[in-house]
Structures are given as structure tokens and as C-alpha cells.
Design a protein around this motif. Structure first.
Motif, PDB file in Angstrom:
ATOM      1  N   VAL A 151      43.105  42.971  38.544  1.00 34.54           N
ATOM      2  CA  VAL A 151      42.195  43.202  39.682  1.00 34.54           C
ATOM      3  C   VAL A 151      40.775  42.849  39.278  1.00 34.54           C
ATOM      4  O   VAL A 151      40.032  42.231  40.049  1.00 34.54           O
ATOM      5  CB  VAL A 151      42.257  44.673  40.162  1.00 34.54           C
ATOM      6  N   LEU A 152      40.400  43.224  38.048  1.00 35.86           N
ATOM      7  CA  LEU A 152      39.002  43.062  37.647  1.00 35.86           C
ATOM      8  C   LEU A 152      38.718  41.712  36.991  1.00 35.86           C
ATOM      9  O   LEU A 152      37.566  41.432  36.655  1.00 35.86           O
ATOM     10  CB  LEU A 152      38.578  44.211  36.725  1.00 35.86           C
ATOM     11  N   TYR A 164      38.016  49.546  45.133  1.00 35.02           N
ATOM     12  CA  TYR A 164      37.440  49.699  43.791  1.00 35.02           C
ATOM     13  C   TYR A 164      36.047  50.309  43.872  1.00 35.02           C
ATOM     14  O   TYR A 164      35.190  49.821  44.589  1.00 35.02           O
ATOM     15  CB  TYR A 164      37.379  48.345  43.075  1.00 35.02           C
ATOM     16  N   LYS A 210      44.169  41.172  46.569  1.00 34.15           N
ATOM     17  CA  LYS A 210      43.203  41.491  45.511  1.00 34.15           C
ATOM     18  C   LYS A 210      41.777  41.540  46.073  1.00 34.15           C
ATOM     19  O   LYS A 210      41.010  42.451  45.743  1.00 34.15           O
ATOM     20  CB  LYS A 210      43.311  40.441  44.389  1.00 34.15           C
ATOM     21  N   LEU A 235      39.393  44.852  45.951  1.00 34.47           N
ATOM     22  CA  LEU A 235      38.050  44.836  45.359  1.00 34.47           C
ATOM     23  C   LEU A 235      36.995  45.266  46.372  1.00 34.47           C
ATOM     24  O   LEU A 235      36.050  45.980  46.039  1.00 34.47           O
ATOM     25  CB  LEU A 235      37.731  43.441  44.821  1.00 34.47           C
TER      26      LEU A 235
END
Ligand SMILES: O=P(O)(O)OC[C@H]1O[C@H](OP(=O)(O)OP(=O)(O)O)[C@H](O)[C@@H]1O
Ligand SMILES: O=C(O)c1cc(=O)[nH]c(=O)[nH]1
Length: 182
Positions: A180-181, A16, A8, A12
Motif C-alpha cells: 500500500v505504501l 490510511y 490501492k 490511500l
């Protein structure tokens, strides 16, 4: 830190992006997961392979892992390599978006590792509408494979799951967009 927590972090950091973008489905979005930044990263690719192998290893006697080029390619390869290291070898395949225009004329690469009706899982880096996954499922079945379901690195939670399930297949995600966020 767990493999999932570390992956993750890498997603990120590398994948992302907050920006306006047109998606494969034609939809517009103000963010994007550039999955290949993670799956082509040494640690990101290794962790992707580990987590996808974990997700498929006990599934309905799985005999293959692959998907629609290009996002699926490093994922299928990493999963297959990890499967060998874990002594449960699962061959990989790649589905082209167009058949090869010369030579073999093939839609599906890696063919010799699969008998007709081999039980396979389709992999994706991102599922949005699910259209690409469904294209991969249909092509794999036309090529004589038996598709069990789909595993994606990130499910954007924008209807893809419902569309894939409507076709009669399951979807597993390593991460949802919300995870993820979070
Ligand atoms: O669920 P969907 O609405 O179909 O969207 C997700 C698809 O979009 C991206 O592929 P893209 O077509 O951008 O191509 P690439 O993998 O060749 O970069 C991604 O890799 C998925 O395959
Ligand atoms: O829907 C898409 O095309 C898409 C979304 C996303 O976040 N990442 C990606 O590679 N494709």
C-alpha cells in the motif's frame, strides 16, 4: 488501471491515516488503516468484493465467507454479492463479539445458509497481531463451521501471519502494508 491499483488509490485516499493510535491488541502505532472508509465506499466496496471473490473462488470448495464484526461485515457482504453476480454464489455470515443478548442469542448471523461442517473463509479488513482473526476462527469452528483460512484487505506485517499460521490456518492478503505504501 487494474482493480487492485484503483483499490490501492482508494485505500490511500480514504483509509490510511498517519496519527498516534492504540490498536485492538493494545499496541501503540503512529499510523492506522481505517478499513471501513474503503469497504463502505461504493467503488471501494465493489472492488473489495471483486478482489476477495477472486482470492477465494478456487479455494478448497469454499462454501461461506464471513468474519468478526465490524470490519468484516461489509467485506463478507460485498464478496457474497459479487459471488452471485459471477454465478458462483457464496453465502456470507457475521460473527458477533458477544452473543445477542435477547431474541436468538446467536453468536453467528446468517446461520440458515450453512450446513454443519460448511467450508468457510474468514475475512478481515486489517490483520495486525492476528488476534481478531484467531478469535473469529475459533468462534466459527465452535459454531460448527470448517475454517479453511483467512483473507485480509491489509496485512500490517506485524506478526499476524505467523500467529495465524501457528494455529494451522493460512493467511492471504490483498495488500501488505508495504504494497500500500510503496
Ligand atoms: O490483528 P489484530 O491485532 O486483532 O488487529 C486487527 C483488528 O483490529 C480491528 O478491529 P477492531 O477491534 O478495531 O474493531 P472493529 O472492526 O469493530 O472496528 C480490525 O478490524 C481487525 O479486526
Ligand atoms: O491493529 C488494529 O487494531 C488495527 C490497525 C489498523 O491499521 N486498522 C485497524 O482497523 N485496526
Amino acid at each position: 488501471m487494474s482493480d487492485k491499483a484503483r483499490l490501492k488509490q482508494i485505500i490511500l485516499e480514504l483509509s490510511y491515516e498517519k496519527r498516534k493510535v492504540v490498536l485492538a491488541s493494545g499496541r501503540e502505532s503512529d499510523f492506522y488503516f481505517d478499513g471501513k472508509q474503503t469497504t463502505l465506499h461504493p467503488e471501494g466496496g465493489y472492488l473489495t468484493g471483486k478482489l476477495f471473490f477472486e482470492a477465494i473462488k478456487d479455494v478448497e470448495q469454499v462454501e461461506g465467507v464471513g468474519g468478526l464484526t465490524l470490519g468484516a461485515d461489509p467485506i463478507a457482504t460485498a464478496t457474497s454479492v459479487v459471488s452471485f453476480l459471477e454465478k458462483q454464489p457464496i453465502p456470507a455470515f457475521i460473527i458477533r463479539k458477544e452473543p445477542k443478548g435477547h431474541g436468538t442469542g446467536a453468536w453467528l448471523e446468517g446461520r440458515k445458509n450453512f450446513k454443519p461442517g460448511a467450508r468457510v473463509v474468514i475475512v478481515e479488513d486489517v490483520v495486525t497481531s492476528g488476534g481478531s482473526s484467531i478469535k473469529a476462527i475459533k468462534r466459527a469452528e465452535e459454531e460448527g463451521l470448517k475454517v479453511l483460512g483467512v483473507v485480509t484487505l491489509v496485512d500490517r506485517e506485524e506478526g499476524g501471519r505467523e500467529n495465524i499460521e501457528k494455529e494451522g490456518y493460512w493467511l492471504k492478503s490483498i495488500f501488505t502494508k508495504s504494497e500500500v505504501l510503496a
